[in-house]
Design an enzyme around this catalytic site. Structure first.
Site, mmCIF file in Angstrom:
data_model
loop_
_atom_site.group_PDB
_atom_site.id
_atom_site.type_symbol
_atom_site.label_atom_id
_atom_site.label_comp_id
_atom_site.label_asym_id
_atom_site.label_seq_id
_atom_site.Cartn_x
_atom_site.Cartn_y
_atom_site.Cartn_z
ATOM 1 N N THR A 78 0.909 75.191 -2.369
ATOM 2 C CA THR A 78 0.955 75.919 -1.102
ATOM 3 C C THR A 78 1.376 77.370 -1.324
ATOM 4 O O THR A 78 2.212 77.652 -2.184
ATOM 5 C CB THR A 78 1.914 75.255 -0.101
ATOM 6 O OG1 THR A 78 1.959 76.050 1.101
ATOM 7 C CG2 THR A 78 3.325 75.123 -0.654
ATOM 8 N N GLN A 79 0.787 78.263 -0.543
ATOM 9 C CA GLN A 79 1.203 79.662 -0.615
ATOM 10 C C GLN A 79 2.376 79.948 0.316
ATOM 11 O O GLN A 79 2.869 81.075 0.364
ATOM 12 C CB GLN A 79 0.028 80.599 -0.301
ATOM 13 C CG GLN A 79 -0.632 80.413 1.038
ATOM 14 C CD GLN A 79 -1.854 81.318 1.201
ATOM 15 O OE1 GLN A 79 -1.839 82.237 2.002
ATOM 16 N NE2 GLN A 79 -2.910 81.058 0.438
ATOM 17 N N CYS A 80 2.849 78.907 1.006
ATOM 18 C CA CYS A 80 4.052 79.062 1.834
ATOM 19 C C CYS A 80 5.278 79.180 0.922
ATOM 20 O O CYS A 80 5.287 78.677 -0.199
ATOM 21 C CB CYS A 80 4.231 77.864 2.763
ATOM 22 S SG CYS A 80 2.885 77.634 3.935
ATOM 23 N N THR A 115 17.804 95.662 -15.756
ATOM 24 C CA THR A 115 18.795 96.527 -15.112
ATOM 25 C C THR A 115 20.219 96.184 -15.497
ATOM 26 O O THR A 115 21.060 97.068 -15.668
ATOM 27 C CB THR A 115 18.641 96.442 -13.575
ATOM 28 O OG1 THR A 115 17.311 96.825 -13.221
ATOM 29 C CG2 THR A 115 19.630 97.357 -12.882
ATOM 30 N N ASP A 151 12.561 90.900 -12.027
ATOM 31 C CA ASP A 151 11.209 90.791 -11.477
ATOM 32 C C ASP A 151 10.443 89.564 -11.966
ATOM 33 O O ASP A 151 9.699 88.951 -11.200
ATOM 34 C CB ASP A 151 10.401 92.056 -11.788
ATOM 35 C CG ASP A 151 10.830 93.238 -10.934
ATOM 36 O OD1 ASP A 151 11.557 93.030 -9.950
ATOM 37 O OD2 ASP A 151 10.429 94.371 -11.250
ATOM 38 N N ASP A 202 11.469 96.012 -20.323
ATOM 39 C CA ASP A 202 11.452 95.863 -18.873
ATOM 40 C C ASP A 202 10.802 94.525 -18.570
ATOM 41 O O ASP A 202 9.814 94.146 -19.204
ATOM 42 C CB ASP A 202 10.637 97.007 -18.246
ATOM 43 C CG ASP A 202 10.725 96.999 -16.732
ATOM 44 O OD1 ASP A 202 10.117 96.090 -16.115
ATOM 45 O OD2 ASP A 202 11.374 97.882 -16.157
ATOM 46 N N SER A 203 11.323 93.809 -17.599
ATOM 47 C CA SER A 203 10.796 92.465 -17.352
ATOM 48 C C SER A 203 9.351 92.486 -16.865
ATOM 49 O O SER A 203 8.670 91.459 -16.919
ATOM 50 C CB SER A 203 11.680 91.709 -16.351
ATOM 51 O OG SER A 203 11.546 92.227 -15.052
ATOM 52 N N SER A 204 8.862 93.632 -16.420
ATOM 53 C CA SER A 204 7.454 93.729 -16.036
ATOM 54 C C SER A 204 6.545 93.545 -17.250
ATOM 55 O O SER A 204 5.363 93.216 -17.106
ATOM 56 C CB SER A 204 7.173 95.083 -15.386
ATOM 57 O OG SER A 204 7.938 95.237 -14.214
ATOM 58 N N THR A 241 12.291 81.510 -6.893
ATOM 59 C CA THR A 241 11.332 82.582 -6.615
ATOM 60 C C THR A 241 12.123 83.819 -6.217
ATOM 61 O O THR A 241 13.117 83.715 -5.493
ATOM 62 C CB THR A 241 10.395 82.193 -5.452
ATOM 63 O OG1 THR A 241 9.629 81.045 -5.838
ATOM 64 C CG2 THR A 241 9.443 83.322 -5.098
#
Length: 343
Positions: free
Chosen positions: A279-281, A16, A93, A60-62, A168
């Site tokens: 961890t998914q936290c 972008t 992203d 595109d970063s995707s 993140t």
């Protein structure tokens, strides 16, 4: 000592930040970075010289993947001697993945690599692109005694510079899109730039840059959830050619103690598949053995990701597998901080 103006190379990969709006049609089109100073005259106030280079076909970063990571790393490698810092413009992203990957690929990095992007195109009235770009270049040009202040791969967004492999993306719509839950920001941008020197990576000098270009993508991520089935886990772990798994567990590294689950994990490890427990936290660290539900994983030889992010965990796995690290020392090396990615 005579002060030398730093040379900064701006690398546009897509995203972008490199778009401008055609106000007649409303469509977005790629911005010609050769006209950067015309579009953003404020850059002339920075005490550095800026050159630009763009991907032939901005992406595109995707669509970002290790092939493009190697392209970015090769651009830095080719121009490393001629420039004092590098700013990589990238879609937001997957920016944390790219920042993490580059941190491992660029061994002995002794200059700043700053990734940045924006939530709105550079020509929008309320764009965040100008500030992100200007400050990223400013940060990349910071020097003390003619030596770079920043000497690692970083990510700048909305007034904060973070260690790249600690970030993140948390928001798809707020300007403050990124967070570093387990490590403090390196620089805060206000009226002045406040550099937190204690948190900067301090690599050993007098070592030549080594660019690692072999990344093994025979890896995957499994996110545990209540109700995940034996069929799903078995299917993933029996994927042909699979060499490594990042497993997002609960809390401090806990998982179900169902016998089928533990047997599948044990069998995969026995077959030589490296399994990383993270961890998914959003924040916090894996502490295997703290609870009974992770004690069995610890005894099996699961690798602790400690406080690493998912993005850095998968990139580190690709990197180490690409280095053909011996199975005997793989766990020890993975659990060791290589680029400041974990405690």
């Amino acid at each position: 000592m005579t002060k030398v103006r730093p040379n900064i190379l701006l690398i546009y990969t897509g995203g972008t930040i490199g778009m401008v709006k055609d106000f007649e049609t409303g469509a977005l089109k790629a911005f010609d970075f050769k006209n950067l100073l015309k579009r953003i005259p404020e850059l002339k106030q920075l005490d550095c010289d800026i050159e630009t280079i763009s991907f032939k076909e901005p992406i595109d970063s995707s669509n970002m993947n290790p092939v493009y990571w190697v392209q970015i790393a090769e651009i830095i490698e080719k121009h490393y001697a001629a420039f004092d810092g590098f700013v990589v413009l990238h879609g937001s992203d997957t920016m944390s993945y790219t920042a993490s990957a580059l941190s491992f690929m660029l061994e002995n990095l002794d200059k700043p690599v700053v990734l940045t992007g924006s939530q709105l195109p550079i020509g929008d009235l309320r764009t965040d692109a100008k500030e992100n770009l200007i400050t990223s270049i400013h940060v990349a040009s910071l020097q003390r005694y003619n030596k770079p202040v920043i000497r690692e791969v970083t990510l700048y967004f909305e007034y904060k510079l973070y260690r790249g492999n600690r970030t993140t993306k948390l928001s798809a719509e707020h300007f403050e899109a990124f967070a570093s839950m387990n490590y403090p920001e390196l620089v805060t941008s206000g009226v002045h730039l406040k550099v937190n020197h204690d948190y900067l990576l301090k690599p050993k000098r007098r070592k030549d840059l080594i660019v690692h270009k072999n990344l093994d993508t025979n890896v995957t991520i499994i996110k545990l959830f209540p109700g995940i089935t034996e069929t799903v886990i078995r299917s993933v772990l029996n994927t042909p050619g699979l060499r490594g798994v990042v497993m997002e567990t609960y809390g401090a590294g806990n998982c179900t103690t169902e016998e089928w689950f533990l047997n599948l994990i044990k069998d995969a490890i026995h077959r030589g598949i490296h399994i990383i427990n993270i961890t998914q936290c959003a924040g916090g660290s894996v502490l295997m053995g703290q609870y009974e539900t992770s004690e069995k994983l610890k005894r099996m030889g699961l690798i602790s990701g400690k406080d690493i992010t998912t993005e850095a965990a998968i990139c580190k796995l690709m990197y180490l597998l690409g280095q053909n690290v011996s199975a005997k020392v793989f766990k020890t090396i993975y659990e060791t901080s290589l680029r400041g990615e974990l405690v």
